[in-house]
Design a protein around this motif. Structure first.
Motif, PDB file in Angstrom:
ATOM      1  N   VAL B 155       0.854  -1.189   0.000  1.00 28.80           N
ATOM      2  CA  VAL B 155       0.000   0.000   0.000  1.00 28.80           C
ATOM      3  C   VAL B 155       0.893   1.243   0.000  1.00 28.80           C
ATOM      4  O   VAL B 155       1.731   1.418   0.875  1.00 28.80           O
ATOM      5  CB  VAL B 155      -0.933   0.005   1.229  1.00 28.80           C
ATOM      6  CG1 VAL B 155      -1.769   1.274   1.255  1.00 28.80           C
ATOM      7  CG2 VAL B 155      -1.832  -1.229   1.203  1.00 28.80           C
ATOM      8  N   ASP B 156       0.712   2.080  -1.021  1.00 27.40           N
ATOM      9  CA  ASP B 156       1.556   3.265  -1.184  1.00 27.40           C
ATOM     10  C   ASP B 156       0.894   4.555  -0.737  1.00 27.40           C
ATOM     11  O   ASP B 156       1.568   5.532  -0.453  1.00 27.40           O
ATOM     12  CB  ASP B 156       1.953   3.434  -2.663  1.00 27.40           C
ATOM     13  CG  ASP B 156       3.206   2.643  -2.994  1.00 27.40           C
ATOM     14  OD1 ASP B 156       3.928   2.282  -2.031  1.00 27.40           O
ATOM     15  OD2 ASP B 156       3.446   2.387  -4.182  1.00 27.40           O
ATOM     16  N   ALA B 157      -0.435   4.564  -0.745  1.00 22.88           N
ATOM     17  CA  ALA B 157      -1.138   5.778  -0.329  1.00 22.88           C
ATOM     18  C   ALA B 157      -2.511   5.407   0.196  1.00 22.88           C
ATOM     19  O   ALA B 157      -3.120   4.431  -0.254  1.00 22.88           O
ATOM     20  CB  ALA B 157      -1.266   6.746  -1.509  1.00 22.88           C
ATOM     21  N   ILE B 158      -2.966   6.170   1.184  1.00 15.83           N
ATOM     22  CA  ILE B 158      -4.271   5.913   1.799  1.00 15.83           C
ATOM     23  C   ILE B 158      -5.039   7.224   1.865  1.00 15.83           C
ATOM     24  O   ILE B 158      -4.485   8.245   2.274  1.00 15.83           O
ATOM     25  CB  ILE B 158      -4.098   5.350   3.230  1.00 15.83           C
ATOM     26  CG1 ILE B 158      -3.386   4.007   3.169  1.00 15.83           C
ATOM     27  CG2 ILE B 158      -5.440   5.217   3.939  1.00 15.83           C
ATOM     28  CD1 ILE B 158      -3.006   3.449   4.512  1.00 15.83           C
ATOM     29  N   THR B 166      -9.675   4.949   0.629  1.00 14.95           N
ATOM     30  CA  THR B 166      -9.125   4.588  -0.683  1.00 14.95           C
ATOM     31  C   THR B 166      -7.677   4.146  -0.518  1.00 14.95           C
ATOM     32  O   THR B 166      -6.952   4.667   0.330  1.00 14.95           O
ATOM     33  CB  THR B 166      -9.177   5.791  -1.651  1.00 14.95           C
ATOM     34  OG1 THR B 166      -8.535   6.905  -1.026  1.00 14.95           O
ATOM     35  CG2 THR B 166     -10.604   6.163  -1.992  1.00 14.95           C
ATOM     36  N   LEU B 167      -7.292   3.192  -1.345  1.00 18.45           N
ATOM     37  CA  LEU B 167      -5.948   2.622  -1.227  1.00 18.45           C
ATOM     38  C   LEU B 167      -5.277   2.581  -2.589  1.00 18.45           C
ATOM     39  O   LEU B 167      -5.886   2.123  -3.570  1.00 18.45           O
ATOM     40  CB  LEU B 167      -6.037   1.176  -0.704  1.00 18.45           C
ATOM     41  CG  LEU B 167      -6.663   0.994   0.675  1.00 18.45           C
ATOM     42  CD1 LEU B 167      -7.270  -0.379   0.800  1.00 18.45           C
ATOM     43  CD2 LEU B 167      -5.621   1.216   1.746  1.00 18.45           C
ATOM     44  N   GLU B 168      -4.034   3.061  -2.648  1.00 21.92           N
ATOM     45  CA  GLU B 168      -3.224   2.893  -3.850  1.00 21.92           C
ATOM     46  C   GLU B 168      -2.203   1.802  -3.560  1.00 21.92           C
ATOM     47  O   GLU B 168      -1.442   1.900  -2.596  1.00 21.92           O
ATOM     48  CB  GLU B 168      -2.502   4.193  -4.204  1.00 21.92           C
ATOM     49  CG  GLU B 168      -3.434   5.270  -4.747  1.00 21.92           C
ATOM     50  CD  GLU B 168      -2.708   6.588  -4.976  1.00 21.92           C
ATOM     51  OE1 GLU B 168      -3.295   7.637  -4.654  1.00 21.92           O
ATOM     52  OE2 GLU B 168      -1.539   6.543  -5.447  1.00 21.92           O
ATOM     53  N   ILE B 169      -2.229   0.769  -4.403  1.00 18.81           N
ATOM     54  CA  ILE B 169      -1.451  -0.433  -4.108  1.00 18.81           C
ATOM     55  C   ILE B 169      -0.467  -0.693  -5.235  1.00 18.81           C
ATOM     56  O   ILE B 169      -0.831  -0.623  -6.416  1.00 18.81           O
ATOM     57  CB  ILE B 169      -2.403  -1.637  -3.950  1.00 18.81           C
ATOM     58  CG1 ILE B 169      -3.404  -1.363  -2.818  1.00 18.81           C
ATOM     59  CG2 ILE B 169      -1.627  -2.922  -3.690  1.00 18.81           C
ATOM     60  CD1 ILE B 169      -4.668  -2.163  -2.903  1.00 18.81           C
ATOM     61  N   ASP B 170       0.776  -0.997  -4.850  1.00 19.59           N
ATOM     62  CA  ASP B 170       1.772  -1.333  -5.854  1.00 19.59           C
ATOM     63  C   ASP B 170       1.980  -2.853  -5.870  1.00 19.59           C
ATOM     64  O   ASP B 170       1.971  -3.491  -4.815  1.00 19.59           O
ATOM     65  CB  ASP B 170       3.090  -0.621  -5.534  1.00 19.59           C
ATOM     66  CG  ASP B 170       4.026  -0.634  -6.739  1.00 19.59           C
ATOM     67  OD1 ASP B 170       3.517  -0.712  -7.875  1.00 19.59           O
ATOM     68  OD2 ASP B 170       5.245  -0.589  -6.528  1.00 19.59           O
ATOM     69  N   THR B 171       2.120  -3.410  -7.075  1.00 24.98           N
ATOM     70  CA  THR B 171       2.330  -4.856  -7.214  1.00 24.98           C
ATOM     71  C   THR B 171       3.407  -5.091  -8.270  1.00 24.98           C
ATOM     72  O   THR B 171       3.788  -4.161  -8.983  1.00 24.98           O
ATOM     73  CB  THR B 171       1.044  -5.572  -7.699  1.00 24.98           C
ATOM     74  OG1 THR B 171       0.871  -5.286  -9.090  1.00 24.98           O
ATOM     75  CG2 THR B 171      -0.185  -5.142  -6.937  1.00 24.98           C
TER      76      THR B 171
END
Lengths: 64, 532
Positions: B155-158, B166-171
């Motif tokens: 998770v990079d940003a909440i 809201t969640l920004e997720i890196d994969t």
């Protein structure tokens, strides 16, 4: 629970005071400090009562 | 043999959520697949609340980390379906020995009371617990329960909003976004969630370093906790030795404040230290070496709107007393049933504020105990040390000084005295089963009270006749127990009384109790326990 006694309670106070000095005789400062610490712990346990102990701590911290 | 922590247990796979252009909304997202995050997710899934766990790695934690698990967390793990493998694999111990210089000054026995399903303590490497929890998640998935664990999802940003997160997720395949009605942050002491939301984490740092070593050795030391103050092999400092399964031993050596951390962790410096401690004849190999400093701190609030913090992310303590992972499991035990009721709309949103109140209370108790242990183990002034040494000196021959020796006050659950969820209490009934406290186990015929309760409101009717009740569509069923079949229930719950009625929360906390209760009394107490 009991309040801290602040009136004279030791018979022959001069004798007790002499005994107190005597156990420290010949000890280094560090040894004396250790002895005092043991003495405080022994006496505190004997008193046991948290109100009396609290009163003693407060009185010792601000003796006036 | 490959170690558990070298094998990916939840390797990255692409989720259909990543194909969507509009972020998919989930009821609950958990950040962190450690013991606390997985406990939260298992608890939710068992109650059919869909949950997704995101973790920035794909393996269990490296090194043994948390190793001592107390009775109450084992009972919680039983409720989550992971308790049995823990106890089967773990090392049960009861005896602790305390040494000062080269003398054994006393020993204590946790003296577990008979008539409990679980022992007072077991030692087990954290990676085993994590593996059992992953196994349990897979088992729930096979049963069709709505639980998912996504490895290598960082998770990079909440973004925190009134009614969602809201969640920004890196994969490994690049970024994607998700939304969650509720977010549970279990991402450890360094919690990135806490940092991303700009939240505080205030407390005390203890100016000391400890070398922690897991070593594999074949030694005939007994399964006991050995603690040294000022031993010949680590002058002026302390040491702790504990056994784990697989011939693994945990050694903690206090090093002091002014040290070179890099140097001290090198095998060429660690091995001679252990040699002096263990003797020349003992063969050992190093499995894990780390250096840590102690911190005792917590967030001011564990709830921030739709974001709930649990475990080390919310509070951190020194390790003496095993109050880290054990406390974290009690956090989610407290949280999940409340979240479920709020999601179902059967309890007000404010019920979740009681999570904050009750677990802050628990964290403060743990921080207090852990700080006191640390103050005793690492005296911070000359006078502190004088008193500490005086206690140790006296303890060898004087029983009165032994309660003051503090090599760690081992984790016990707190009782939520004064909680706003507490209902009626009956002072004549035994104190240790009072309102706000966790269920005290006892055998009931061939069963255990801990196995017969939990996951729902229940009325424990001891030598009593009561009817089930219902509040806001939530029902409390009746568990009837006769002390003729369960004499220890009588001893622990009645004291001198003939009969009693206990109302239990889904987390097995006593919500209210009476000698005699009318349905209206029980309904009122249940309403209070549901935050009404």
């Amino acid at each position: 629970m009991a309040e801290l006694k602040t009136t004279p309670n030791i018979a022959y106070a001069d004798d007790f005071y002499a005994d107190l000095l005597a156990v420290h005789e010949g000890l280094s400062e560090k040894e004396s400090e250790a002895l005092n610490a043991r003495l405080i712990l022994i006496l505190s346990n004997h008193i046991g009562d948290r109100e009396a102990l609290g009163g003693a701590l407060a009185l010792a911290a601000t003796p006036k | 043999m490959a170690k558990i922590f070298d094998t990916p247990l939840y390797p990255y796979t692409r989720s259909p959520d990543q194909e969507e252009t509009t972020p998919v909304r989930h009821p609950v997202v958990v950040i962190g697949a450690g013991p606390v995050g997985m406990a939260a997710a298992i608890d939710l899934a068992q109650q059919d609340v869909p949950v997704v766990i995101l973790d920035d790695d794909d393996k269990v934690s490296f090194g043994s980390r948390a190793i001592s698990f107390a009775k109450r967390p084992l009972e919680i793990l039983d409720r989550l379906g992971c308790g049995q493998p823990m106890v089967d694999k773990g090392e049960i111990w009861n005896v602790g020995k305390v040494f000062f210089d080269n003398r054994r000054i006393f020993e204590f026995n946790l003296l577990p009371e008979d008539g409990h399903k679980r022992p007072a303590f077991i030692n087990l490497q954290q990676y085993y617990l994590e593996q059992y929890m992953v196994d349990r998640i897979r088992e729930l998935q096979v049963k069709g329960k709505p639980i998912e664990i996504r490895g290598n999802n960082k998770v990079d940003a909440i973004g925190s909003h009134t009614d969602h997160v809201t969640l920004e997720i890196d994969t490994p395949d690049g970024p994607y976004n998700l939304e969650a009605d509720w977010l549970i942050a279990c991402d450890g002491a360094g919690s990135p969630t806490r940092r991303m939301l700009g939240l505080d984490f205030a407390g005390r740092v203890f100016e000391d370093n400890f070398l922690i070593v897991d070593t594999i050795m074949e030694a005939d030391f007994p399964t006991e906790r050995w603690f040294w103050f000022d031993p010949p092999f680590n002058r002026g400092q302390s040491a702790l030795l504990q056994k784990q399964p697989d011939d693994m031993w945990r050694i903690d050596l206090q090093l002091g404040w002014d040290i070179d951390k890099e140097e001290e962790q090198k095998p060429e410096n660690v091995i001679p230290r252990l040699r002096t401690m263990l003797g020349d004849d003992v063969k050992f190999e190093l499995e894990w070496v780390a250096i840590y400093t102690f911190q005792c701190r917590r967030m001011e609030k564990f709830r921030h709107g739709r974001v709930l913090f649990a475990g080390d992310a919310a509070h951190q303590v020194s390790p003496f007393g095993a109050r880290g992972a054990n406390a974290g499991l009690q956090d989610t035990d407290n949280l999940i049933w409340k979240l479920k009721l709020v999601i179902d709309g059967t309890a007000p949103d404010s019920l979740l504020d009681s999570y904050d109140v009750e677990r802050v209370y628990g964290a403060d108790e743990n921080i207090k105990n852990s700080s006191r242990s640390t103050d005793f183990i690492t005296p911070k002034s000359k006078m502190d040390r004088t008193f500490r040494d005086a206690v140790l000196e006296l303890a060898e021959t004087n029983e009165f000084a032994r309660p003051m020796v503090n090599s760690g006050r081992l984790s016990v659950p707190c009782t939520y005295d004064g909680s706003c969820l507490n209902g009626h209490d009956e002072p004549d009934l035994p104190e240790h089963t009072r309102v706000g406290g966790p269920l005290v186990d006892a055998p009931v015929g061939k069963d255990w009270l801990t196995d017969l309760t939990g996951n729902r409101f229940q009325i424990l009717a001891i030598n009593s006749e009561v009817e089930p009740v219902e509040v806001n569509g939530v029902s409390a069923d009746v568990l009837k127990v006769s002390t003729a079949d369960a004499p220890l229930v009588g001893e622990r719950y009645l004291g001198g009384a003939d009969a009693a009625v206990y109302l239990l929360r889904p987390d097995q906390i006593v919500a209210a109790r009476w000698k005699e209760a009318k349905p209206a009394d029980i309904e009122a107490a249940m309403n209070t326990a549901m935050g009404g």
